[in-house]
Design an enzyme around this catalytic site. Structure first.
Site, PDB file in Angstrom:
ATOM      1  N   LYS A  17       0.821  -1.212   0.000  1.00 57.12           N
ATOM      2  CA  LYS A  17       0.000   0.000   0.000  1.00 57.12           C
ATOM      3  C   LYS A  17       0.858   1.266   0.000  1.00 57.12           C
ATOM      4  CE  LYS A  17      -2.036  -1.147   3.527  1.00 57.12           C
ATOM      5  NZ  LYS A  17      -2.583  -1.269   4.824  1.00 57.12           N
ATOM      6  N   ARG A  93     -10.509   1.162   9.658  1.00 56.81           N
ATOM      7  CA  ARG A  93     -10.204  -0.242   9.917  1.00 56.81           C
ATOM      8  C   ARG A  93     -11.337  -0.948  10.648  1.00 56.81           C
ATOM      9  NH1 ARG A  93      -4.315   0.512   9.816  1.00 56.81           N
ATOM     10  NH2 ARG A  93      -3.123  -1.335  10.283  1.00 56.81           N
ATOM     11  N   ARG A 126       6.679 -11.169   3.144  1.00 53.37           N
ATOM     12  CA  ARG A 126       7.185  -9.788   2.933  1.00 53.37           C
ATOM     13  C   ARG A 126       7.399  -9.081   4.267  1.00 53.37           C
ATOM     14  NH1 ARG A 126       3.392  -7.118  -1.781  1.00 53.37           N
ATOM     15  NH2 ARG A 126       3.733  -8.679  -3.382  1.00 53.37           N
ATOM     16  N   ARG A 132      10.308  -4.242  10.587  1.00 56.96           N
ATOM     17  CA  ARG A 132       9.943  -3.038  11.321  1.00 56.96           C
ATOM     18  C   ARG A 132       9.790  -3.389  12.802  1.00 56.96           C
ATOM     19  NH1 ARG A 132       4.622  -0.456   8.966  1.00 56.96           N
ATOM     20  NH2 ARG A 132       3.676  -1.520  10.725  1.00 56.96           N
ATOM     21  N   ARG A 143      -1.792  -8.869  13.667  1.00 60.04           N
ATOM     22  CA  ARG A 143      -2.313  -7.841  12.762  1.00 60.04           C
ATOM     23  C   ARG A 143      -3.080  -8.468  11.591  1.00 60.04           C
ATOM     24  NH1 ARG A 143       2.781  -5.545  13.140  1.00 60.04           N
ATOM     25  NH2 ARG A 143       3.054  -5.340  10.916  1.00 60.04           N
TER      26      ARG A 143
HETATM   27  P1  AMP Z   1      -0.141   0.385   9.778  1.00 56.25           P
HETATM   28  O1  AMP Z   1       1.129   1.115   9.458  1.00 56.25           O
HETATM   29  O2  AMP Z   1      -1.330   0.888   8.985  1.00 56.25           O
HETATM   30  O3  AMP Z   1       0.002  -1.097   9.691  1.00 56.25           O
HETATM   31  O4  AMP Z   1      -0.482   0.736  11.303  1.00 56.25           O
HETATM   32  C1  AMP Z   1       0.389   0.378  12.339  1.00 56.25           C
HETATM   33  C2  AMP Z   1      -0.387   0.250  13.641  1.00 56.25           C
HETATM   34  O5  AMP Z   1      -1.005   1.508  13.960  1.00 56.25           O
HETATM   35  C3  AMP Z   1      -1.526  -0.736  13.616  1.00 56.25           C
HETATM   36  O6  AMP Z   1      -1.084  -2.061  13.887  1.00 56.25           O
HETATM   37  C4  AMP Z   1      -2.455  -0.201  14.700  1.00 56.25           C
HETATM   38  O7  AMP Z   1      -1.957  -0.522  15.988  1.00 56.25           O
HETATM   39  C5  AMP Z   1      -2.304   1.298  14.525  1.00 56.25           C
HETATM   40  N1  AMP Z   1      -3.309   1.846  13.585  1.00 56.25           N
HETATM   41  C6  AMP Z   1      -3.084   2.402  12.361  1.00 56.25           C
HETATM   42  N2  AMP Z   1      -4.242   2.783  11.780  1.00 56.25           N
HETATM   43  C7  AMP Z   1      -5.234   2.470  12.659  1.00 56.25           C
HETATM   44  C8  AMP Z   1      -6.658   2.580  12.631  1.00 56.25           C
HETATM   45  N3  AMP Z   1      -7.296   3.094  11.574  1.00 56.25           N
HETATM   46  N4  AMP Z   1      -7.346   2.143  13.718  1.00 56.25           N
HETATM   47  C9  AMP Z   1      -6.716   1.636  14.784  1.00 56.25           C
HETATM   48  N5  AMP Z   1      -5.391   1.468  14.868  1.00 56.25           N
HETATM   49  C10 AMP Z   1      -4.632   1.883  13.822  1.00 56.25           C
END
Ligand code: AMP
Length: 193
Positions: A17, A93, A126, A132, A143
């Protein structure tokens, strides 16, 4: 100036993404709004909200709707989001977030919601390679599980509203980019928008 373009991009973590959003920014001039990046920024600058979010993120859980909706509401009120438009990445989400987003946008609705579809085995591989801070084995599994539980219903929610376009993301980067552009162009040119 051309009309603002409002997009949401979905995809399992590790589906590419971030990379494809960079292409969308270049191609359409939209603002890339990644809630994950914003939260990581808050963690890095040590704000109170960042400290709170860090624990949740490290466990691979979702930050509360209340916090995340507040962050997005503020961000979408900024000039770039209202003039050039945006691609939302990592939000909404949950169905609760999707409902709040719809309310925030009001009479400037989304043009399209794109699902960048990459198989589970591929994204797991991946993410393990990416390394990270929150890419521990447990974090990745948690996740991906949450994605199915919480986010898949959000995709269905958008599909019911006729906004969802699925793009096969299991291809070379440039192939995926042109598929994505095709999908976005079709959505922008659709009579409804
Ligand atoms: P990402 O980089 O989108 O994978 O986000 C990393 C982490 O941030 C996720 O595993 C969640 O803990 C938190 N996070 C990001 N976006 C959201 C969202 N829309 N709602 C809740 N938690 C979020």
């Amino acid at each position: 100036m051309s009309n603002p373009i409002r997009l949401v991009i979905f995809g399992r973590q590790g589906a590419g993404k971030g990379t494809q959003c960079a292409h969308l920014v270049e191609r359409y001039g939209v603002a890339h709004i990644s809630t994950g990046d914003m939260l990581r920024g808050a963690v890095a600058s040590g704000t109170e909200m960042g400290l709170l979010a860090k624990k949740v993120m490290d466990a691979g859980d979702l930050v509360s709707d209340e916090i995340i909706n507040g962050i997005v509401r503020e961000r979408l009120a900024q000039d770039d989001a209202t003039t050039v438009g945006f691609v939302l990445d990592g939000y909404p989400r949950t169905i609760g977030q999707a409902e709040v987003l719809t309310e925030i946008l009001g009479d400037r609705p989304l043009h399209a919601v794109v699902d960048l579809d990459v198989p589970l085995e591929e994204v797991t591989a991946r993410m393990k390679a990416r390394g990270r801070a929150d890419d521990t084995e447990d974090g990745i599994a948690r996740r991906l599980e949450l994605y199915e539980q919480e986010t898949r219903p959000v995709l269905n929610w958008f599909a019911e509203r006729g906004l969802l376009v699925t793009v096969d993301g299991f291809e070379d980067e440039d192939v995926v980019t042109s598929r994505l552009e095709e999908a976005v162009n079709a959505a922008i040119e659709a009579p409804c928008c």
